[in-house]
Write a protein that holds these residues in place. Structure first.
Motif, PDB file in Angstrom:
ATOM      1  N   GLY A  83       0.869  -1.208  -0.134  1.00  0.00           N
ATOM      2  CA  GLY A  83       0.006   0.022   0.179  1.00  0.00           C
ATOM      3  C   GLY A  83       0.957   1.209   0.127  1.00  0.00           C
ATOM      4  N   ASP A  84       0.327   2.440  -0.264  1.00  0.00           N
ATOM      5  CA  ASP A  84       1.237   3.595  -0.219  1.00  0.00           C
ATOM      6  C   ASP A  84       1.934   3.875   0.463  1.00  0.00           C
ATOM      7  OD1 ASP A  84      -0.840   4.086   1.311  1.00  0.00           O
ATOM      8  OD2 ASP A  84      -1.532   6.029   0.134  1.00  0.00           O
ATOM      9  N   SER A  85       1.662   3.811   1.871  1.00  0.00           N
ATOM     10  CA  SER A  85       2.449   4.089   2.988  1.00  0.00           C
ATOM     11  C   SER A  85       3.667   2.892   3.221  1.00  0.00           C
ATOM     12  CB  SER A  85       1.648   4.340   4.206  1.00  0.00           C
ATOM     13  OG  SER A  85       1.035   3.174   4.469  1.00  0.00           O
ATOM     14  N   LEU A  86       3.388   1.823   2.501  1.00  0.00           N
ATOM     15  CA  LEU A  86       4.375   0.568   2.663  1.00  0.00           C
ATOM     16  C   LEU A  86       5.293   0.551   1.318  1.00  0.00           C
ATOM     17  CD1 LEU A  86       2.348  -2.355   4.122  1.00  0.00           C
ATOM     18  CD2 LEU A  86       4.403  -1.329   5.138  1.00  0.00           C
ATOM     19  N   ASN A  87       5.012   1.707   0.376  1.00  0.00           N
ATOM     20  CA  ASN A  87       5.799   1.736  -0.757  1.00  0.00           C
ATOM     21  C   ASN A  87       7.274   1.543  -0.783  1.00  0.00           C
ATOM     22  OD1 ASN A  87       3.700   1.511  -2.429  1.00  0.00           O
ATOM     23  ND2 ASN A  87       3.638   3.784  -3.059  1.00  0.00           N
ATOM     24  N   PRO A  88       8.037   2.342   0.193  1.00  0.00           N
ATOM     25  CA  PRO A  88       9.393   2.227   0.321  1.00  0.00           C
ATOM     26  C   PRO A  88       9.939   1.128   0.755  1.00  0.00           C
ATOM     27  CG  PRO A  88       8.676   4.268   1.281  1.00  0.00           C
ATOM     28  CD  PRO A  88       7.575   3.365   1.060  1.00  0.00           C
ATOM     29  N   ILE A  89       9.120   0.448   1.558  1.00  0.00           N
ATOM     30  CA  ILE A  89       9.338  -0.795   2.199  1.00  0.00           C
ATOM     31  C   ILE A  89       9.338  -2.179   1.139  1.00  0.00           C
ATOM     32  CG2 ILE A  89       8.866  -2.769   3.939  1.00  0.00           C
ATOM     33  CD1 ILE A  89       8.359  -0.633   6.009  1.00  0.00           C
ATOM     34  N   ALA A  90       8.056  -1.969   0.661  1.00  0.00           N
ATOM     35  CA  ALA A  90       7.913  -3.029  -0.463  1.00  0.00           C
ATOM     36  C   ALA A  90       8.771  -2.784  -1.749  1.00  0.00           C
ATOM     37  CB  ALA A  90       6.183  -2.827  -0.973  1.00  0.00           C
ATOM     38  N   ASP A  91       9.403  -1.747  -2.060  1.00  0.00           N
ATOM     39  CA  ASP A  91      10.255  -1.539  -3.003  1.00  0.00           C
ATOM     40  C   ASP A  91      11.561  -2.131  -2.619  1.00  0.00           C
ATOM     41  OD1 ASP A  91      10.860  -0.528  -5.740  1.00  0.00           O
ATOM     42  OD2 ASP A  91      12.332   0.440  -4.785  1.00  0.00           O
ATOM     43  N   ALA A  92      11.909  -1.924  -1.198  1.00  0.00           N
ATOM     44  CA  ALA A  92      13.256  -2.410  -0.798  1.00  0.00           C
ATOM     45  C   ALA A  92      13.159  -3.894  -0.766  1.00  0.00           C
ATOM     46  CB  ALA A  92      13.342  -2.065   0.653  1.00  0.00           C
ATOM     47  N   VAL A  93      11.930  -4.447  -0.263  1.00  0.00           N
ATOM     48  CA  VAL A  93      11.745  -6.147  -0.780  1.00  0.00           C
ATOM     49  C   VAL A  93      12.161  -6.649  -2.319  1.00  0.00           C
ATOM     50  CG1 VAL A  93      10.285  -7.927  -0.435  1.00  0.00           C
ATOM     51  CG2 VAL A  93      10.386  -6.262   1.531  1.00  0.00           C
ATOM     52  N   ARG A  94      11.399  -5.863  -3.054  1.00  0.00           N
ATOM     53  CA  ARG A  94      11.384  -6.335  -4.375  1.00  0.00           C
ATOM     54  C   ARG A  94      12.992  -6.153  -5.074  1.00  0.00           C
ATOM     55  NH1 ARG A  94      12.268  -3.347  -9.091  1.00  0.00           N
ATOM     56  NH2 ARG A  94      12.308  -1.278  -7.976  1.00  0.00           N
ATOM     57  N   ARG A  95      13.899  -5.394  -4.458  1.00  0.00           N
ATOM     58  CA  ARG A  95      15.099  -5.214  -4.893  1.00  0.00           C
ATOM     59  C   ARG A  95      16.180  -5.975  -4.228  1.00  0.00           C
ATOM     60  NH1 ARG A  95      16.788  -0.633  -3.682  1.00  0.00           N
ATOM     61  NH2 ARG A  95      15.153   0.507  -2.940  1.00  0.00           N
ATOM     62  N   HIS A  96      15.765  -6.771  -3.267  1.00  0.00           N
ATOM     63  CA  HIS A  96      16.687  -7.580  -2.343  1.00  0.00           C
ATOM     64  C   HIS A  96      16.592  -8.892  -2.886  1.00  0.00           C
ATOM     65  CE1 HIS A  96      18.439  -9.861   0.979  1.00  0.00           C
ATOM     66  NE2 HIS A  96      18.749  -8.773   1.450  1.00  0.00           N
ATOM     67  N   PRO A  97      17.678  -9.636  -3.186  1.00  0.00           N
ATOM     68  CA  PRO A  97      17.695 -10.830  -3.906  1.00  0.00           C
ATOM     69  C   PRO A  97      17.384 -11.760  -3.011  1.00  0.00           C
ATOM     70  CG  PRO A  97      20.216 -10.148  -3.367  1.00  0.00           C
ATOM     71  CD  PRO A  97      19.247  -8.918  -2.824  1.00  0.00           C
ATOM     72  N   ASP A  98      17.253 -11.947  -1.704  1.00  0.00           N
ATOM     73  CA  ASP A  98      17.093 -13.264  -0.783  1.00  0.00           C
ATOM     74  C   ASP A  98      15.783 -12.828   0.067  1.00  0.00           C
ATOM     75  OD1 ASP A  98      17.286 -15.715  -0.071  1.00  0.00           O
ATOM     76  OD2 ASP A  98      18.747 -15.342   1.606  1.00  0.00           O
ATOM     77  N   PHE A  99      14.844 -12.113  -0.296  1.00  0.00           N
ATOM     78  CA  PHE A  99      13.664 -11.663   0.397  1.00  0.00           C
ATOM     79  C   PHE A  99      12.440 -11.671  -0.396  1.00  0.00           C
ATOM     80  CE2 PHE A  99      11.585  -9.617   3.758  1.00  0.00           C
ATOM     81  CZ  PHE A  99      12.220  -9.736   4.969  1.00  0.00           C
ATOM     82  N   ASP A 100      11.246 -12.081   0.354  1.00  0.00           N
ATOM     83  CA  ASP A 100      10.132 -12.083  -0.452  1.00  0.00           C
ATOM     84  C   ASP A 100       9.076 -11.428   0.267  1.00  0.00           C
ATOM     85  OD1 ASP A 100      10.935 -14.043  -2.547  1.00  0.00           O
ATOM     86  OD2 ASP A 100      10.632 -15.666  -1.335  1.00  0.00           O
ATOM     87  N   TRP A 101       8.042 -10.933  -0.437  1.00  0.00           N
ATOM     88  CA  TRP A 101       6.871 -10.504  -0.127  1.00  0.00           C
ATOM     89  C   TRP A 101       5.799 -11.582  -0.461  1.00  0.00           C
ATOM     90  CZ3 TRP A 101       6.057  -5.532   2.315  1.00  0.00           C
ATOM     91  CH2 TRP A 101       4.702  -5.258   2.564  1.00  0.00           C
TER      92      TRP A 101
END
Length: 578
Positions: free
Chosen positions: A26-44
């Motif tokens: 969600g919008d207020s989670l966007n920075p965290i979600a994007d950090a997960v997206r770019r991490h090679p060993d972490f999932d949402w």
């Protein structure tokens, strides 16, 4: 190297062993979600309701014993978490919830979706704090994680969306979580007094809770030393009931067998690692309690003695001081009562089973118990599914049974199965779902399909809120608005992309379960069960009986069986002949 607070947050979680976050972006989670997206060993792990995310994290934490994480966006997003967080907190599951917040410069202005998470979650957490700026990270996150692990419960970290996007202020560094905790040794004077009470008592009964998890050998040795029948709570069942020659069943609202009689009639009752809440099932006298948490001592019943200490450590200290007993009179009497209680009801789900329509739910649970693997993780919905699981699922050293046993929330089984299967991809996971519970978080069937989780869902579909119906009847009220007719959950599951089958013929129950368990992917079995198959505890008051009689004359199945009857029969055969 992390450049933003959100990236730093994910790096710290990863270093602590966390590999995923359950929740909805969600919008207020966007920075965290994007950090997960770019991490090679972490999932949402995308769930369809934040409540499901919290239940999934709770189950993962209980299966692994490690920290699990869920997240919700600002306002309604994170308030959805609260039901699952209450469950995790009361179950002692180490869970970190990331509750994102509105922009920090808008806090206190009545802004869109503004809530106050630091207040909302205070009652279901050990730690709830807001990250007020980059300078508080990663220190505040590490405090939150260690508090969840060290205090065995929930921590909530509130992160305004704009703070997550800010540049880091400090190096991330390293700091491993400390999972190992010291064993709480009892005071020497308590050990001596405990030994004296046991030695003086003419008969002793044991009642075990989840706190005996690491003390099974010591508890069984105590029972052998003093010839004590042993009952258990629902939380203790999976750790102590299997292969137990002293077992006399379970007490409480879901109870069965001779546990109630043993605890009432013994000269001394020992409560071992249990915070059993139903004081009406306890004798209210002649009781000793052993628990590592001193705050629990005596809060359910008056005590002769309260011992603060780990159950295993306490029993290891007291056993050398006990006199070994040869008189088995009390133990054998309770073993006979227990076996008789189970024998008297076994025909309820075995006699003329092919003619019983709608299908008896006891039969479904008993068949599932036989077919499921030795290392199966069962998740159980609150309500009548709790009854069938408590009475018909046989525990074992490799099996787990998870449920909302302390919070009593509906709809927990399916999302818990998601968390358990995600955390343990190689194990068989089965959700025992009531139709009432499943319908509340039905969207999580989509999560199962999207994550391609091979878990199995067995729906006890009686078109009724069975436990609520029973509560009304026992209280003397005619049941009202509890029966809504069965829905076609097999068709709903198929529409969600799951394999499924509907069963209304008892002869097809076992083949359907065999097919589901053998399937390599997700599978739902929709069993049309009898809404009139109800159950009463092993001890009820005259007032409850009168109330039930006023409401209905329906048959009530009293007691529980399953393969526990085999254990009871075996224990009887081991009673020495005079």
């Amino acid at each position: 190297m992390a450049t933003t607070v959100a990236e730093q947050l994910i790096e710290v979680l990863h270093a602590a062993g966390v590999r995923r976050i359950y929740g909805l972006v969600g919008d207020s989670l966007n920075p965290i979600a994007d950090a997960v997206r770019r991490h090679p060993d972490f999932d949402w792990v995308h769930t369809h309701n934040e409540e499901g995310a919290a239940f999934a994290a709770s189950a993962e934490a209980q299966v692994t014993g490690r920290l699990a994480v869920c997240a919700g966006s600002c306002g309604p997003g994170n308030t959805h978490l609260i039901q699952g967080l209450y469950d995790a907190h009361r179950s002692g599951a180490p869970v970190l919830a990331l509750a994102s917040h509105i922009p920090s410069d808008q806090i206190g202005t009545g802004y869109f979706q503004e809530t106050h998470p630091e207040r909302v979650f205070a009652d279901c957490s050990h730690f709830t704090e807001m990250v007020n700026g980059a300078a508080q990270m990663p220190r505040l996150l590490r405090i939150a994680m260690q508090t969840a692990v060290g205090k065995h419960g929930v921590s909530v970290l509130v992160v305004p969306g704009d703070v997550g996007a800010r540049p880091v202020a400090h190096e991330t560094g390293t700091s491993p979580l400390a999972y190992r905790t010291p064993v709480e040794e009892p005071a020497a004077e308590d050990v001596r007094e405990l030994a004296e009470l046991i030695n003086r008592a003419e008969s002793v009964a044991l009642f075990a809770g989840a706190g005996v998890r690491d003390a099974r050998a010591e508890v069984l040795e105590l029972a052998a030393t003093v010839n004590a029948p042993m009952g258990h709570s629902l939380g203790g069942k999976e750790w102590i009931q299997y292969d137990n020659p002293y077992d006399v069943g379970m007490s409480g609202l879901l109870g069965y067998g001779a546990c109630y009689e043993a605890t009432q009639e013994a000269d001394l009752l020992l409560l071992l690692g249990t915070d059993f809440p139903y004081d009406s099932f306890l004798p209210g006298r002649r009781t000793v309690q052993i628990d590592r948490d001193a705050a629990r001592l005596g809060r359910r019943t008056p005590l002769e003695l309260g011992v603060t200490g780990d159950v295993g450590a306490t029993l290891r200290a007291v056993l050398p001081l006990l006199e070994r007993r040869t008189d088995r009179t009390f133990l054998d009497k309770m073993l006979r009562r227990h076996a008789k209680a189970l024998e008297n009801v076994v025909s309820a789900y075995t006699k003329d089973i092919t003619k019983l329509r709608p299908i008896h739910p006891e039969y479904v649970a008993a068949q599932l118990d036989e077919l499921a693997g030795a290392d199966t993780i069962f998740t159980v919905d609150t309500g009548m599914c709790n009854v069938w699981a408590a009475r018909y699922l046989t525990p074992g050293p490799g099996r787990r049974v998870l449920g909302s046993f302390r919070h009593g929330s509906m709809a927990n089984a399916l999302p818990m199965a998601i968390g358990a299967q995600t955390a343990a991809p190689g194990r068989q996971v089965v959700s025992l779902s009531g139709d009432g519970g499943l319908s509340m978080l039905l969207g999580e069937l989509l999560t199962v399909r999207e994550q391609n989780l091979p878990l199995k869902v067995v729906v006890f579909n009686n078109g009724s809120l069975g436990m609520i119906r029973l509560e009304m009847m026992v209280a003397g009220y005619p049941f009202y608005e509890t029966d809504h007719g069965p829905a076609d959950y097999a068709a709903i599951a198929a529409a969600c992309g799951l394999q499924s089958v509907a069963v209304d013929d008892p002869a097809q129950v076992r083949p359907a379960l065999e097919r589901a368990l053998a399937s390599p992917g997700p599978f739902l079995v929709d069993v049309r069960t009898d809404p009139n198959a109800l159950s009463l505890p092993p001890h009820i008051t005259g007032e409850q009986v009168r109330g039930f009689a006023l409401a209905s004359t329906r048959t009530v199945l009293h007691g529980g069986v399953g393969r526990m009857l085999e254990l009871a029969r075996s224990n009887l055969r081991n009673i020495p002949r005079p």
